[in-house]
Design an enzyme around this catalytic site. Structure first.
Site, PDB file in Angstrom:
ATOM      1  N   ASP A   1     -45.411  28.212  30.051  1.00 54.20           N
ATOM      2  CA  ASP A   1     -46.718  28.758  30.431  1.00 54.20           C
ATOM      3  C   ASP A   1     -47.885  27.814  30.108  1.00 54.20           C
ATOM      4  O   ASP A   1     -49.037  28.140  30.419  1.00 54.20           O
ATOM      5  CB  ASP A   1     -46.949  30.114  29.742  1.00 54.20           C
ATOM      6  CG  ASP A   1     -46.006  31.180  30.253  1.00 54.20           C
ATOM      7  OD1 ASP A   1     -45.358  30.959  31.292  1.00 54.20           O
ATOM      8  OD2 ASP A   1     -45.896  32.238  29.600  1.00 54.20           O
TER       9      ASP A   1
ATOM     10  N   LYS B   1     -51.478  38.773  26.431  1.00 48.40           N
ATOM     11  CA  LYS B   1     -51.054  39.603  27.570  1.00 48.40           C
ATOM     12  C   LYS B   1     -49.556  39.892  27.505  1.00 48.40           C
ATOM     13  O   LYS B   1     -49.118  41.027  27.689  1.00 48.40           O
ATOM     14  CB  LYS B   1     -51.378  38.880  28.881  1.00 48.40           C
ATOM     15  CG  LYS B   1     -50.634  39.424  30.093  1.00 48.40           C
ATOM     16  CD  LYS B   1     -50.845  38.584  31.327  1.00 48.40           C
ATOM     17  CE  LYS B   1     -49.950  37.397  31.503  1.00 48.40           C
ATOM     18  NZ  LYS B   1     -48.666  37.610  32.176  1.00 48.40           N
ATOM     19  N   ASN B   2     -48.771  38.843  27.239  1.00 46.19           N
ATOM     20  CA  ASN B   2     -47.318  39.023  27.299  1.00 46.19           C
ATOM     21  C   ASN B   2     -46.756  39.774  26.096  1.00 46.19           C
ATOM     22  O   ASN B   2     -45.567  40.087  26.054  1.00 46.19           O
ATOM     23  CB  ASN B   2     -46.627  37.660  27.475  1.00 46.19           C
ATOM     24  CG  ASN B   2     -46.869  37.107  28.867  1.00 46.19           C
ATOM     25  OD1 ASN B   2     -47.323  37.824  29.753  1.00 46.19           O
ATOM     26  ND2 ASN B   2     -46.587  35.827  29.056  1.00 46.19           N
TER      27      ASN B   2
ATOM     28  N   ARG C   1     -55.303  37.999  36.223  1.00 47.53           N
ATOM     29  CA  ARG C   1     -54.122  38.692  35.686  1.00 47.53           C
ATOM     30  C   ARG C   1     -53.944  38.397  34.199  1.00 47.53           C
ATOM     31  O   ARG C   1     -53.382  39.215  33.474  1.00 47.53           O
ATOM     32  CB  ARG C   1     -52.867  38.252  36.436  1.00 47.53           C
ATOM     33  CG  ARG C   1     -52.841  38.701  37.877  1.00 47.53           C
ATOM     34  CD  ARG C   1     -51.521  38.377  38.519  1.00 47.53           C
ATOM     35  NE  ARG C   1     -50.427  39.001  37.796  1.00 47.53           N
ATOM     36  CZ  ARG C   1     -49.165  38.969  38.174  1.00 47.53           C
ATOM     37  NH1 ARG C   1     -48.837  38.341  39.284  1.00 47.53           N
ATOM     38  NH2 ARG C   1     -48.219  39.540  37.470  1.00 47.53           N
TER      39      ARG C   1
ATOM     40  N   CYS D   1     -40.766  35.488  43.087  1.00 52.16           N
ATOM     41  CA  CYS D   1     -42.179  35.281  42.745  1.00 52.16           C
ATOM     42  C   CYS D   1     -42.502  33.807  42.908  1.00 52.16           C
ATOM     43  O   CYS D   1     -41.611  32.992  43.127  1.00 52.16           O
ATOM     44  CB  CYS D   1     -42.454  35.866  41.366  1.00 52.16           C
ATOM     45  SG  CYS D   1     -42.786  34.781  40.040  1.00 52.16           S
TER      46      CYS D   1
ATOM     47  N   ARG E   1     -36.307  34.429  39.738  1.00 49.92           N
ATOM     48  CA  ARG E   1     -36.444  35.371  38.632  1.00 49.92           C
ATOM     49  C   ARG E   1     -35.598  36.643  38.781  1.00 49.92           C
ATOM     50  O   ARG E   1     -36.139  37.753  38.906  1.00 49.92           O
ATOM     51  CB  ARG E   1     -37.920  35.712  38.420  1.00 49.92           C
ATOM     52  CG  ARG E   1     -38.755  34.486  38.160  1.00 49.92           C
ATOM     53  CD  ARG E   1     -40.186  34.804  37.853  1.00 49.92           C
ATOM     54  NE  ARG E   1     -40.390  35.295  36.500  1.00 49.92           N
ATOM     55  CZ  ARG E   1     -41.562  35.682  36.029  1.00 49.92           C
ATOM     56  NH1 ARG E   1     -42.616  35.653  36.789  1.00 49.92           N
ATOM     57  NH2 ARG E   1     -41.679  36.110  34.795  1.00 49.92           N
TER      58      ARG E   1
HETATM   59  C1  EPZ Z   1     -41.737  35.974  30.344  1.00 46.78           C
HETATM   60  O1  EPZ Z   1     -41.159  36.175  31.625  1.00 46.78           O
HETATM   61  C2  EPZ Z   1     -43.230  35.834  30.560  1.00 46.78           C
HETATM   62  N1  EPZ Z   1     -43.734  37.033  31.221  1.00 46.78           N
HETATM   63  C3  EPZ Z   1     -43.536  34.599  31.396  1.00 46.78           C
HETATM   64  O2  EPZ Z   1     -44.956  34.447  31.440  1.00 46.78           O
HETATM   65  C4  EPZ Z   1     -42.939  33.364  30.713  1.00 46.78           C
HETATM   66  O3  EPZ Z   1     -43.130  32.243  31.548  1.00 46.78           O
HETATM   67  C5  EPZ Z   1     -41.446  33.575  30.476  1.00 46.78           C
HETATM   68  O4  EPZ Z   1     -41.224  34.796  29.720  1.00 46.78           O
HETATM   69  C6  EPZ Z   1     -40.785  32.427  29.728  1.00 46.78           C
HETATM   70  O5  EPZ Z   1     -41.429  32.240  28.490  1.00 46.78           O
HETATM   71  C7  EPZ Z   1     -44.046  38.104  30.514  1.00 46.78           C
HETATM   72  O6  EPZ Z   1     -43.882  38.150  29.310  1.00 46.78           O
HETATM   73  C8  EPZ Z   1     -44.640  39.251  31.239  1.00 46.78           C
HETATM   74  P1  EPZ Z   1     -37.374  35.094  31.082  1.00 46.78           P
HETATM   75  P2  EPZ Z   1     -39.655  36.666  31.759  1.00 46.78           P
HETATM   76  O7  EPZ Z   1     -36.583  36.326  31.326  1.00 46.78           O
HETATM   77  O8  EPZ Z   1     -39.332  37.576  30.665  1.00 46.78           O
HETATM   78  C9  EPZ Z   1     -34.056  33.574  34.169  1.00 46.78           C
HETATM   79  C10 EPZ Z   1     -47.037  33.961  32.449  1.00 46.78           C
HETATM   80  O9  EPZ Z   1     -47.559  33.014  33.075  1.00 46.78           O
HETATM   81  N2  EPZ Z   1     -33.557  34.956  34.158  1.00 46.78           N
HETATM   82  O10 EPZ Z   1     -37.369  34.516  29.723  1.00 46.78           O
HETATM   83  O11 EPZ Z   1     -39.482  37.154  33.132  1.00 46.78           O
HETATM   84  C11 EPZ Z   1     -35.451  33.479  34.815  1.00 46.78           C
HETATM   85  O12 EPZ Z   1     -35.347  33.423  36.232  1.00 46.78           O
HETATM   86  C12 EPZ Z   1     -45.611  34.406  32.712  1.00 46.78           C
HETATM   87  O13 EPZ Z   1     -47.662  34.627  31.604  1.00 46.78           O
HETATM   88  C13 EPZ Z   1     -32.394  35.265  34.833  1.00 46.78           C
HETATM   89  O14 EPZ Z   1     -31.787  34.413  35.471  1.00 46.78           O
HETATM   90  O15 EPZ Z   1     -38.882  35.299  31.557  1.00 46.78           O
HETATM   91  C14 EPZ Z   1     -35.982  32.227  34.181  1.00 46.78           C
HETATM   92  O16 EPZ Z   1     -35.499  31.113  34.873  1.00 46.78           O
HETATM   93  C15 EPZ Z   1     -44.975  33.799  33.886  1.00 46.78           C
HETATM   94  N3  EPZ Z   1     -31.946  36.567  34.783  1.00 46.78           N
HETATM   95  C16 EPZ Z   1     -35.392  32.253  32.792  1.00 46.78           C
HETATM   96  O17 EPZ Z   1     -34.268  33.142  32.860  1.00 46.78           O
HETATM   97  C17 EPZ Z   1     -32.606  37.535  34.103  1.00 46.78           C
HETATM   98  O18 EPZ Z   1     -32.151  38.692  34.096  1.00 46.78           O
HETATM   99  C18 EPZ Z   1     -36.320  32.765  31.699  1.00 46.78           C
HETATM  100  O19 EPZ Z   1     -36.899  33.996  32.108  1.00 46.78           O
HETATM  101  C19 EPZ Z   1     -33.787  37.197  33.396  1.00 46.78           C
HETATM  102  C20 EPZ Z   1     -34.244  35.897  33.445  1.00 46.78           C
END
Ligand code: EPZ
Length: 425
Positions: A305, A22-23, A398, A116, A121
């Site tokens: 995840d 999915k991701n 989802r 969320c 996030r």
């Molecule tokens: C992706 O989310 C995945 N989603 C998530 O999968 C997964 O848990 C996550 O990566 C980490 O591996 C999709 O691919 C659609 P990040 P993403 O940006 O890209 C912080 C699932 O269950 N951050 O790597 O949103 C953020 O808050 C889902 O399938 C900022 O602070 O994750 C988090 O603490 C849930 N500012 C950390 O970084 C930003 O601009 C990592 O988030 C971006 C992120």
């Protein structure tokens, strides 16, 4: 509203086939906005999040079809450049269209996703990357407005780790002028998959699979056919299902290179995890589950995840395990639900859950709070004595393709049902 009923106690046995991740599919769909040509994606499961991304792309003016496991996108008549609140608030990955819209059309208006269930996030890292590439960004009425006068300009982007931010940056940079260097890029397999697909479309990205990506901008990209990488999180979920039921599963399309750390943790807990042909054979037959500690990290570390699913397994392991969640600040919503099933779990501070193994779990009505938490509750239900009813399973839909059917095919007593009188949501 649909629910799932599981009667625990059956050892699972057989084969489960894992589909495309999915991701990986979600950003791949977004990257189809970068060309006029048709993009064809193979191995695409039917999931609610993929339907939401389909709605986003159709809103922009793209043609999208999804038949069997082939998803086609044609973005030759894009007429809107916005992703509305109704869609982005439903699925934050809708925000991934920012990079390609800016890169190709030099404008985008995307709703801010908001918080969320698993954390606040923010999207500041995405916006930082767009600004580094020369976009003007403002936030008005809950929307990010991004524009650039002509093509974006290659630059150095130094990231705090972010999967989605790296993807957005890549999709914006491929059509920019000059070279972009992304330092401390995310190296998750789904990021690598996106970079590979972009290269197949004519992009020039080097360092693929590493934390330093170099993108040499090109004038245009062309269509291609791309097979999506298998879903390592789906695979890990079924691996835990084999362990928690003391069963044996062959998980077709699961690969160690995508989930080495998860396989290592499961082996430490007593499971056999063996690479065989085009998949992984996982057995928990006759094994005594033993406690272990996990810390979630960026790839290739233990994925956030999979944390909830492995925690379900820890509930029945001998000894005391710990789970330290380093990626999201609020990803322990499943803990109190597992406790309702008889687990002994305490949260220490804000980041660590201490799991003391118990002899058995007992079935109970429980509430799913997010996608992976839902999977953890199903897994716990497979091992629990008696009946577990999982509410709010729309979270599960989802990200898991026909999870209950797949589990039933290997011997689980599991059904989806809608209580009489409940309306379709
Ligand atoms: C992706 O989310 C995945 N989603 C998530 O999968 C997964 O848990 C996550 O990566 C980490 O591996 C999709 O691919 C659609 P990040 P993403 O940006 O890209 C912080 C699932 O269950 N951050 O790597 O949103 C953020 O808050 C889902 O399938 C900022 O602070 O994750 C988090 O603490 C849930 N500012 C950390 O970084 C930003 O601009 C990592 O988030 C971006 C992120």
């Amino acid at each position: 509203m649909d629910k799932i009923r599981v009667i625990g106690g059956n050892a699972l046995k057989g084969t489960i086939v894992v589909k495309g991740a999915k991701n990986a599919v979600l950003p791949l769909m977004a990257c189809a906005l970068l060309t006029d040509d048709e993009m064809v994606f193979e191995n695409v499961p039917h999931l609610a999040d993929i339907n939401t991304m389909t709605q986003v792309l159709r809103h922009l003016g793209a043609d999208v079809t999804h038949e069997n496991e082939t998803l086609r996108v044609r973005a030759n008549a894009i007429r809107n450049f916005d992703a509305p609140y109704e869609l982005v608030s439903k699925m934050r990955a809708s925000f991934w269209v920012l990079g390609p819209l800016l890169g190709r059309f030099h404008q985008a208006k995307i709703s801010l996703p908001g918080g969320c269930a698993i954390g606040t996030r923010p999207i500041d890292r995405h916006l930082y990357a767009m600004e580094r590439l020369g976009a003007q960004i403002s936030i008005q009425n809950g929307y990010v407005q991004a524009t650039s006068s002509g093509r974006l300009k290659g630059n150095k982007i130094i990231f705090q780790p972010t999967v989605g931010g790296t993807m957005n940056a890549l999709m914006a940079a491929v059509l920019a002028t000059g070279t972009t260097e992304i330092v401390n890029a995310a190296a998750e397999p789904e990021v690598t998959d996106l970079a590979r697909c972009l290269n197949q479309m004519g992009a020039k990205i080097s360092g693929v699979g590493t934390r330093r990506l170099l993108v040499e901008g090109v004038d245009s990209l062309h269509g291609t056919t791309y097979k999506v990488v298998p879903d390592r999180i789906e695979a890990a979920t079924y691996a835990v299902a084999a362990g928690i039921t003391h069963g044996e599963l062959y998980i077709e399309n699961a690969h160690l290179y995508l989930m080495e750390d998860v396989a290592f943790v499961l082996s430490r807990m007593g499971l056999d995890v063996i690479e065989k042909d085009n998949g992984l054979f996982v057995s928990g037959k006759n094994c005594e589950l033993v406690a272990t500690d996990i810390v979630t990290e960026e790839f290739p570390g233990f994925p956030t995840d999979c944390q909830a699913q492995v925690m379900a397994l820890m509930c029945l392991a001998k000894g005391t395990s710990t789970v330290t969640e380093n990626i999201f600040e609020n990803r322990f919503m499943h803990v109190q639900e597992l406790v309702r099933m008889g687990a002994n779990i305490h949260i220490q501070g804000t980041r660590t859950a201490v799991v003391r193994g118990v002899d058995h779990l007992s079935g109970a009505p429980v509430m799913a709070s997010d996608l992976r938490a839902s999977a953890a509750l199903v897994l716990a239900g497979l091992a629990a004595e008696g009946e577990t009813i999982i509410n709010r399973i729309y979270h599960l839909d989802r990200g898991y393709d026909r999870l209950e059917e797949k589990l039933r095919s290997v011997g689980a007593d599991i059904v989806r049902f809608r209580p009489i009188g409940d309306e379709e949501i």
